[in-house]
Write a protein that holds these residues in place. Structure first.
Motif, PDB file in Angstrom:
ATOM      1  N   ALA A 103       1.921   2.655  29.053  1.00 13.22           N
ATOM      2  CA  ALA A 103       1.117   3.617  28.308  1.00 13.22           C
ATOM      3  C   ALA A 103       0.237   2.918  27.278  1.00 13.22           C
ATOM      4  N   MET A 130       0.071   5.672  35.651  1.00 11.15           N
ATOM      5  CA  MET A 130      -0.824   5.906  34.519  1.00 11.15           C
ATOM      6  C   MET A 130      -2.270   6.015  34.994  1.00 11.15           C
ATOM      7  N   ILE A 166      -2.427   5.837  27.257  1.00 10.18           N
ATOM      8  CA  ILE A 166      -1.727   7.114  27.380  1.00 10.18           C
ATOM      9  C   ILE A 166      -0.797   7.283  26.177  1.00 10.18           C
ATOM     10  N   ARG A 167      -0.763   8.496  25.622  1.00  7.86           N
ATOM     11  CA  ARG A 167       0.097   8.799  24.481  1.00  7.86           C
ATOM     12  C   ARG A 167       1.409   9.407  24.985  1.00  7.86           C
ATOM     13  N   GLY A 220      -1.630  16.625  30.081  1.00  9.53           N
ATOM     14  CA  GLY A 220      -0.454  15.773  30.115  1.00  9.53           C
ATOM     15  C   GLY A 220       0.598  16.337  31.036  1.00  9.53           C
ATOM     16  N   LYS A 231      -4.077  12.642  29.105  1.00  2.52           N
ATOM     17  CA  LYS A 231      -3.953  11.737  27.960  1.00  2.52           C
ATOM     18  C   LYS A 231      -2.514  11.614  27.467  1.00  2.52           C
ATOM     19  N   HIS A 232      -1.635  12.516  27.907  1.00  4.62           N
ATOM     20  CA  HIS A 232      -0.284  12.550  27.360  1.00  4.62           C
ATOM     21  C   HIS A 232       0.777  12.536  28.464  1.00  4.62           C
ATOM     22  N   LEU A 233       1.916  11.939  28.129  1.00  3.80           N
ATOM     23  CA  LEU A 233       3.082  11.931  29.002  1.00  3.80           C
ATOM     24  C   LEU A 233       4.292  12.270  28.150  1.00  3.80           C
ATOM     25  N   LEU A 278      -2.772   9.458  36.486  1.00  2.00           N
ATOM     26  CA  LEU A 278      -2.894  10.496  35.460  1.00  2.00           C
ATOM     27  C   LEU A 278      -4.265  10.443  34.790  1.00  2.00           C
ATOM     28  N   LYS A 279      -4.734   9.245  34.517  1.00  2.00           N
ATOM     29  CA  LYS A 279      -6.050   9.095  33.881  1.00  2.00           C
ATOM     30  C   LYS A 279      -7.166   9.588  34.790  1.00  2.00           C
ATOM     31  N   ASN A 320      -2.638   1.346  29.118  1.00  2.00           N
ATOM     32  CA  ASN A 320      -3.555   2.264  29.787  1.00  2.00           C
ATOM     33  C   ASN A 320      -4.092   3.386  28.905  1.00  2.00           C
TER      34      ASN A 320
END
Length: 447
Positions: free
Chosen positions: A127, A77, A132-133, A57, A86-88, A80-81, A130
């Motif tokens: 998030a 997103m 993302i947590r 993250g 998995k986290h932001l 990042l994936k 997509n």
């Protein structure tokens, strides 16, 4: 990187993350109904090799995203994936500056409408879409850095944070239940200003003021905090570990809450030689608090010049920190490694590292064509003529053999001058070109 990042003192792989059992109680140190599971790396081709330490993250800040629309958030997103994140962590939701002005990134009753934005909603919408947590940052007050407050002021700030949490839950939790995953405690504790038992008692009271309230309104959302340290200013690694043991003993952290110290290498508070000692002591401190999870926050910048850290250094940071923690996040991929902000070679090289465990072999950048030096009113101006941009990320300037400046290429514009305000006419200057890995070209002497 925002005012509260520039400190007074200094400042993945999808490894299995939590694996914590669901809990049913809240005030006795557990997260109620927290469904926390291992991250599945197999869903992303860039995350095949499960033994490679990498970022799970990243932090992201308001000044970067202030003008983003929904499409730009989705783009971020997806990026990042692609590297398995998995986290932001988006913080803070409410900021009070030194003059007392309050701004928020959501519609709030705590400030005037003209000082509000809706960037948090855009973040959570994307998030949720997509997968993302998001750890949502609570409040922060810049007075924290002055260290001129008392215990009552600090607790009152935590009560403001509780109001922020109430408003954000009412606005967004129903619509974005998966994205709104955790809370981030924005206040950064150090190893200088909280070494007395009285200060540690006050810190624990402040934390409990938030923890107790969050346990009531969002029992399934973990709280993360990210302190820092500077080996030069006070308290050695053992003393800092004992400090946190004392704080942990007085706080009502729940099973699943996260202690994620900064590795401080980007800010210069620690280095590659001593970071292991500090993380070893902090790990022992975390082990005294049942259920508290230990993460690491790797700094991907070089604060000396406010540029991206070379990836060779970042890889070493990952490898060292991975030996102590359950998971790794960073400050901050979106700011210092994103292909939409800096040289896309950072992202592509890191992507290859995620897939293979090795950074790519990159060509040595071509040296500058020439370099010159001139006396100007405020010092010595060094000029150079850039060559090819191929494999280049920026320029290093040396005075009498010592690195004094790095200039990173941004937006395709090639810097070609630097004024050394401490320079002398008889100094020897040289200019080299560096790439994202950290490899430099031959130096060219300024004549």
């Amino acid at each position: 990187m925002k005012k509260y990042l520039i400190r007074i003192i200094c400042w993945l792989i999808c490894i299995p993350v939590f694996s914590q059992a669901s809990c049913s109680e809240s005030r006795d140190g557990k997260l109620k109904d927290a469904q926390i599971t291992d991250v599945d790396c197999e869903e992303n081709d860039s995350c095949k090799s499960g033994n490679i330490p990498r970022f799970d993250g990243s932090f992201i800040q308001e000044f970067l995203v202030a003008d983003w629309d929904n499409a730009r958030w989705d783009q971020e997103m997806a990026m990042l994936k692609e590297v398995g994140m998995k986290h932001l962590i988006y913080a803070p939701s409410l900021l009070t500056n030194e003059q007392g002005k309050v701004t928020t990134n959501y519609p709030s009753s705590l400030t005037d409408k003209k000082y509000q934005s809706e960037t948090l909603k855009k973040c959570l919408r994307s998030a949720q879409k997509n997968g993302i947590r998001v750890f949502v940052g609570l409040n922060f007050n810049d007075r924290w850095w002055k260290v001129d407050y008392d215990a009552d002021w600090l607790v009152n700030q935590m009560k403001v944070g509780n109001k922020v949490a109430d408003e954000i839950v009412a606005l967004y939790k129903k619509d974005f239940p998966d994205a709104m995953y955790g809370w981030y405690w924005v206040w950064e504790v150090d190893n200088l200003n909280c070494m007395t038992s009285e200060c540690q008692k006050n810190l624990a009271e402040a934390l409990n003021t938030n923890l107790d309230h969050l346990s009531e309104i969002t029992p399934g959302m973990p709280l993360m905090m990210s302190p820092f340290m500077n080996y030069r200013v006070g308290g050695n690694a053992k003393e800092y570990g004992r400090m946190w043991e004392n704080v942990f003993a007085q706080t009502r952290f729940r099973s699943g809450d996260i202690f994620s110290p900064q590795d401080c290498i980007g800010a210069g508070g620690l280095n590659l030689d001593n970071v292991s000692e500090w993380f070893s002591e902090l790990k022992q401190a975390v082990n005294t608090k049942p259920g508290l999870i230990f993460w690491g926050n790797v700094e991907t910048f070089d604060q000396r010049f406010w540029i991206s850290a070379p990836l060779e250094r970042t890889q070493k940071q990952l490898e060292i920190i991975n030996g102590y923690v359950d998971n790794i996040i960073c400050f901050a991929y979106s700011h210092y490694n994103s292909p939409y902000v800096v040289n896309p070679d950072y992202h592509q090289a890191y992507l290859q590292y995620c897939r293979t465990g090795h950074l790519p072999d990159m060509e040595v950048p071509e040296r500058v064509i020439n370099a010159s030096m001139h006396k100007v009113s405020d010092g010595i101006e060094i000029r150079w003529t850039p060559n090819s941009m191929k494999a280049a990320d920026g320029y290093s300037v040396y005075r009498d053999g010592k690195l004094i400046k790095k200039l990173q290429i941004r937006g395709g514009e090639l810097p070609g001058t630097f004024v050394d305000t401490e320079g002398k006419a008889d100094s020897v200057y040289e200019v080299a070109v560096y790439n994202v890995i950290g490899i430099e070209s031959a130096k060219v002497k300024a004549e």
